[in-house]
Design an enzyme around this catalytic site. Structure first.
Site, PDB file in Angstrom:
ATOM      1  N   TYR A  15       0.837  -1.196   0.000  1.00 61.61           N
ATOM      2  CA  TYR A  15       0.000   0.000   0.000  1.00 61.61           C
ATOM      3  C   TYR A  15       0.878   1.255   0.000  1.00 61.61           C
ATOM      4  CZ  TYR A  15      -3.177   3.621   1.615  1.00 61.61           C
ATOM      5  OH  TYR A  15      -3.878   4.790   1.730  1.00 61.61           O
ATOM      6  N   GLU A  37     -11.050   4.328   5.217  1.00 60.18           N
ATOM      7  CA  GLU A  37     -10.557   5.213   6.278  1.00 60.18           C
ATOM      8  C   GLU A  37     -11.609   5.363   7.379  1.00 60.18           C
ATOM      9  OE1 GLU A  37      -7.612   6.152   6.741  1.00 60.18           O
ATOM     10  OE2 GLU A  37      -6.626   6.100   4.795  1.00 60.18           O
ATOM     11  N   TRP A  45      -4.762   0.484  10.697  1.00 60.35           N
ATOM     12  CA  TRP A  45      -4.862   0.418   9.233  1.00 60.35           C
ATOM     13  C   TRP A  45      -4.554  -0.991   8.739  1.00 60.35           C
ATOM     14  CZ3 TRP A  45      -7.451   2.427   5.678  1.00 60.35           C
ATOM     15  CH2 TRP A  45      -7.048   2.460   4.344  1.00 60.35           C
TER      16      TRP A  45
END
Length: 194
Positions: A15, A37, A45
């Protein structure tokens, strides 16, 4: 400084290397990042990224029109069938945020045009020397958060908004010695920025 936050996690590394802080103007991708998010609120995350594929399947690759029509029963079924974050209000926000995106598209042509005008259609490129310098939120993330909340968006506080701005490349917070810093110009051109 190099970006150390991905650690040894392969999903986090991929990512960071391919998506984080890369300018993007595709509404479907923006909606995906907005959803992920928002799902991250009070979580890490890495947990959200590990469930990203399940989210993509559950929400038809974040098809905005499809997501806007989901009923509570549909969302309950998705909650049971897919490895998504089980927080029901977060799942409901996928629907309400999709509905809010559609209204923005009708008014501004696209979610992208609405968002990118806040930075005059140019990414904010920072030059941090340590990760401690990177803010959790900024006056701009607070402003956008307030504007989106007025338009009916959920799970989009100023901290989440700043992470979202990084996710779609409105802000570039790669460290000064991160190898991906040198790719900024190329990445911008690839995504339609000149």
């Amino acid at each position: 400084m190099e970006c150390s936050w991905p650690g040894n996690n392969q999903l986090m590394q991929a990512y960071h290397d391919k998506e984080w802080c890369v300018p993007n103007t595709d509404d479907q991708y923006l909606f995906e990042m907005l959803t992920l998010e928002g799902a991250q609120v009070r979580l890490s995350w890495s947990i959200v990224l590990s469930r990203r594929e399940a989210y993509q399947k559950a929400f038809h690759n974040f098809d905005i029109s499809y997501c806007s029509t989901l009923t509570d029963k549909d969302l309950t079924n998705l909650q049971e069938q897919y490895n998504v974050i089980k927080h029901f209000s977060k799942l409901q926000s996928v629907r309400s945020n999709a509905q809010a995106v559609i209204k923005i598209q009708q008014e501004f042509e696209s979610l992208s045009l609405f968002l990118w005008r806040y930075v005059d259609f140019k990414p904010i490129i920072n030059h941090w020397h340590s990760e401690e310098e990177i803010p959790a939120q900024t006056p701009l993330s607070n402003e956008i958060s307030k504007d989106l909340k007025k338009r009916g968006f959920k799970f989009i506080g100023p901290v989440t908004m700043y992470a979202f701005m990084q996710a779609i490349g409105m802000v570039d917070d790669h460290g000064t010695s991160c190898p991906y810093t040198s790719n900024k110009e190329r990445k911008m051109k690839e995504n339609g920025f000149h």
